[in-house]
Design an enzyme around this catalytic site. Sequence first.
Site, short mmCIF file in Angstrom:
data_model
loop_
_atom_site.label_atom_id
_atom_site.label_comp_id
_atom_site.label_asym_id
_atom_site.label_seq_id
_atom_site.Cartn_x
_atom_site.Cartn_y
_atom_site.Cartn_z
N MET A 4 0.85 -1.18 0.00
CA MET A 4 0.00 0.00 0.00
C MET A 4 0.89 1.24 0.00
O MET A 4 1.84 1.34 0.77
CB MET A 4 -0.90 0.03 1.24
CG MET A 4 -1.97 -1.03 1.27
SD MET A 4 -3.01 -0.82 2.74
CE MET A 4 -4.19 -2.16 2.47
N CYS A 5 0.57 2.16 -0.90
CA CYS A 5 1.27 3.44 -0.95
C CYS A 5 2.77 3.20 -1.10
O CYS A 5 3.21 2.41 -1.94
CB CYS A 5 0.92 4.24 0.30
SG CYS A 5 1.34 6.00 0.22
N THR A 6 3.60 3.85 -0.28
CA THR A 6 5.05 3.77 -0.46
C THR A 6 5.67 2.49 0.06
O THR A 6 6.90 2.32 -0.02
CB THR A 6 5.72 4.98 0.22
OG1 THR A 6 5.24 5.09 1.57
CG2 THR A 6 5.41 6.27 -0.53
#
Length: 331
Positions: free
Chosen positions: A118-120
Site C-alpha cells: 500500500m502506498c510507499t
Amino acid sequence: MPPERIHRVVVLALDGVYPFEMTIPVRIFGTARGPDGAPLYEVLTCSIDGRPVRTSADFGITVEHGGEVVATADTLVIPPFICGPGADGADPGAVDWLPAELARTLSRLSARARIVSMCTASYVLATAGLLDGRRATTHWNEAEHFQRTFPQVRVDADVLFVDGGQVLTAAGVAAGVDLCLHLLRRDHGSAVANRVARLCVVPPWREGGQAQFIERPVPEVSQASTAATREWALSRLGRPIALAELARHAGMSVRTFSRRFRDEVGMTPGQWLTRQRIEHARRLLEVTDLPVDRIAQEAGLGTGASLRRHLAHAIGVAPMVYRQTFRARAD
C-alpha cells in the site's frame, strides 16, 4: 477430519507504520462473511520480531505475532511506513535496512501467495526484487523518485492500483481500500464485496485504472452538489438518460452541471454513466442467470453486442467468460 484453514491475510507492520492503512485489511477482509455467516478470511497482524511497533503518529502498537507468520500467509499486506534512521517521511526509499531474511521470505512467498503493498510500501517490494520488470504504482508524490530509484520497475503513477496477479500495488491511503475490495471481489464476487463495502460505508468499486486525481480542487461547500442526481441516475440505468435531463434534475444549466460534475467525480457525466452501466452489467452477470441481451437492456447498454464491446474494452473478456469465472469462484 480437521476443518480446512480459511484464507489467511497477514499484515506486516514495519517500524513507523501509518495506523490508518495498517487497519484497512482487518476492516475489509475481517468483515467478509460467507452465506452461512462464517468468516471468509483470518487476519493476523505482525511485526518483524513480535515486539511493539512505533507508528507515524504519537502512539505505538502492540501486535500478537512475530515475523514467523509471514511465511504462512495466503495474502501478505505491507502498509506504508516512515522508514530509515531519523526519517521524516521525505525519503521513503531509505529501506537499505530491510532485513535480508525478510527479503528472502518475500521472494519465496511470492511463488505461492499474493503480496500487496500500500502506498510507499512499494519500496519494500521493489527492494526485494519483486517488482523487477513489472508494472506497479505508488503514491503519485513519490512516483518520480521511485522510478529513479528502481528503473527496472514500470511505474504507473496515474492509477489507483495495479493487479499483477501475485504481486499487487496500491497508491495512497484510500486506494488501499479499493485494492482490498478488488481482491475480495476477485475471490468471492461482487455480492460479497458490495456487502462489505456497505458495512464499511465506502464506495463498493473504483476501477484500478481510475486516476489518482492529483491536485484536483475540492468544490466549495456552498456549491450545489451533483450527488443527488447521480443517485437518481443509478436508479434509472435501464433507460436512456440525456445530459439535459441530468442537468434539469440537478436544477442547473447543462454547462454548470457538466463543470460541477467533472469537479466532483473527475470525469464527464457520459463517461460516468457508461462506467456505472458496465458495473451494473457485471453484477448481473455474477448474480443472475439472465441472458446477455437482457442484461444489456437492464444496464442501459442496448444490445448484447454493445455489452460485449464495452466489457471487452473495460476488462478484456467476453460476458460469458466473465460469468463463468465468477461462478467458478462462488462454487
